[in-house]
Design a protein around this motif. Sequence first.
Motif, PDB file in Angstrom:
ATOM      1  N   ARG A   1      30.698 -23.369  40.346  1.00  0.00           N
ATOM      2  CA  ARG A   1      31.830 -23.228  39.427  1.00  0.00           C
ATOM      3  C   ARG A   1      32.025 -21.789  38.974  1.00  0.00           C
ATOM      4  NH1 ARG A   1      33.346 -26.613  33.894  1.00  0.00           N
ATOM      5  NH2 ARG A   1      32.916 -24.658  32.844  1.00  0.00           N
ATOM      6  N   GLU A   2      30.913 -21.106  38.697  1.00  0.00           N
ATOM      7  CA  GLU A   2      30.995 -19.774  38.112  1.00  0.00           C
ATOM      8  C   GLU A   2      30.963 -18.654  39.142  1.00  0.00           C
ATOM      9  OE1 GLU A   2      31.617 -19.436  34.945  1.00  0.00           O
ATOM     10  OE2 GLU A   2      31.382 -21.552  34.459  1.00  0.00           O
ATOM     11  N   ALA A   3      30.292 -18.872  40.284  1.00  0.00           N
ATOM     12  CA  ALA A   3      30.133 -17.799  41.275  1.00  0.00           C
ATOM     13  C   ALA A   3      30.735 -18.140  42.629  1.00  0.00           C
ATOM     14  CB  ALA A   3      28.654 -17.466  41.448  1.00  0.00           C
ATOM     15  N   GLY A   4      31.119 -19.402  42.830  1.00  0.00           N
ATOM     16  CA  GLY A   4      31.765 -19.777  44.080  1.00  0.00           C
ATOM     17  C   GLY A   4      30.880 -20.623  44.984  1.00  0.00           C
ATOM     18  N   PRO A   5      31.502 -21.414  45.866  1.00  0.00           N
ATOM     19  CA  PRO A   5      30.750 -22.346  46.710  1.00  0.00           C
ATOM     20  C   PRO A   5      29.849 -21.674  47.737  1.00  0.00           C
ATOM     21  CG  PRO A   5      33.087 -22.356  47.287  1.00  0.00           C
ATOM     22  CD  PRO A   5      32.964 -21.577  46.030  1.00  0.00           C
ATOM     23  N   ARG A   6      30.208 -20.478  48.199  1.00  0.00           N
ATOM     24  CA  ARG A   6      29.357 -19.833  49.204  1.00  0.00           C
ATOM     25  C   ARG A   6      28.019 -19.410  48.596  1.00  0.00           C
ATOM     26  NH1 ARG A   6      32.905 -15.674  52.728  1.00  0.00           N
ATOM     27  NH2 ARG A   6      33.567 -14.962  50.671  1.00  0.00           N
ATOM     28  N   VAL A   7      28.058 -18.931  47.369  1.00  0.00           N
ATOM     29  CA  VAL A   7      26.818 -18.572  46.676  1.00  0.00           C
ATOM     30  C   VAL A   7      25.984 -19.832  46.426  1.00  0.00           C
ATOM     31  CG1 VAL A   7      25.861 -17.749  44.490  1.00  0.00           C
ATOM     32  CG2 VAL A   7      27.713 -16.483  45.605  1.00  0.00           C
ATOM     33  N   ALA A   8      26.615 -20.897  45.936  1.00  0.00           N
ATOM     34  CA  ALA A   8      25.892 -22.136  45.671  1.00  0.00           C
ATOM     35  C   ALA A   8      25.277 -22.688  46.946  1.00  0.00           C
ATOM     36  CB  ALA A   8      26.831 -23.159  45.047  1.00  0.00           C
ATOM     37  N   HIS A   9      26.021 -22.626  48.048  1.00  0.00           N
ATOM     38  CA  HIS A   9      25.509 -23.142  49.312  1.00  0.00           C
ATOM     39  C   HIS A   9      24.320 -22.318  49.797  1.00  0.00           C
ATOM     40  CE1 HIS A   9      25.494 -23.602  53.779  1.00  0.00           C
ATOM     41  NE2 HIS A   9      25.543 -24.870  53.420  1.00  0.00           N
ATOM     42  N   ALA A  10      24.376 -21.007  49.643  1.00  0.00           N
ATOM     43  CA  ALA A  10      23.264 -20.146  50.061  1.00  0.00           C
ATOM     44  C   ALA A  10      21.995 -20.477  49.278  1.00  0.00           C
ATOM     45  CB  ALA A  10      23.635 -18.681  49.879  1.00  0.00           C
ATOM     46  N   VAL A  11      22.129 -20.707  47.984  1.00  0.00           N
ATOM     47  CA  VAL A  11      20.968 -21.051  47.169  1.00  0.00           C
ATOM     48  C   VAL A  11      20.474 -22.448  47.509  1.00  0.00           C
ATOM     49  CG1 VAL A  11      20.137 -21.410  44.808  1.00  0.00           C
ATOM     50  CG2 VAL A  11      21.665 -19.481  45.313  1.00  0.00           C
ATOM     51  N   GLU A  12      21.389 -23.344  47.762  1.00  0.00           N
ATOM     52  CA  GLU A  12      21.032 -24.708  48.174  1.00  0.00           C
ATOM     53  C   GLU A  12      20.194 -24.675  49.453  1.00  0.00           C
ATOM     54  OE1 GLU A  12      24.056 -27.814  49.630  1.00  0.00           O
ATOM     55  OE2 GLU A  12      23.975 -28.153  47.472  1.00  0.00           O
TER      56      GLU A  12
END
Length: 226
Positions: free
Chosen positions: A193-204
């Motif tokens: 939500r705050e940094a974008g789906p690509r960042v969330a996916h990379a951390v995931e």
Amino acid sequence: MRKPVHIQIVLFDGFDPLDVVAPFEVLHAGGTATGGAVSVELVSAEGPREVVSGTGGMALRAAGSLDPARPGVVLLPGAAGPLGEPPGEDGEPEPGSIPVLLAATLATSLPGLLAEAVGDAAVVVAGVCGGSLIPAMAGLLEGRHATTHHLGLDLLDAAGVHAVRARVVDDGDLVTGAGVTSGLDLALYLLEREAGPRVAHAVEELFAYERRGTVWRATGPVPAAF
């Protein structure tokens, strides 16, 4: 990159370590993935101090004071301990039980600070597990949508909150997660939500963890009864 976001994770006596450490690691990794645009710290209502959890005496150190006026996210963990039984007419709640630990926060300065945060449009209040019960019991979430551990959903209802049986609930500037391990899902969703789906996916991918369930929002058509 979107504007920087700072997350304050609030420690209180008897907190659940997993509700703190799981989101902290995810959000810290989000900071690395964004070149520092996401930052996270441990705070308490009382300021810098060692805070003892409800799990085997494990302690973490709050590095600063909760600042309810700082734009970003204020994240509340739940408590750890025996579930405890509701007190009878002549009984007392079990000392150190989760209901007692959560209720004890209401006698601190935390509810007043949370009231400021809830009233500030630049602050998102988030809760993991029993963490959503703290502002609810303080009367700050009446009419809002939220979730918590499934054993506490009736307490949300009793506080005038629309309890939703979902892994993560997004109610605008209130984002809540269900029981314990949902702190991973909540933190990854906050990154999305705050940094974008690509960042969330990379951390995931880094944590080898796939988020569970649909993030519930009060949008779209109301489903027909099954």
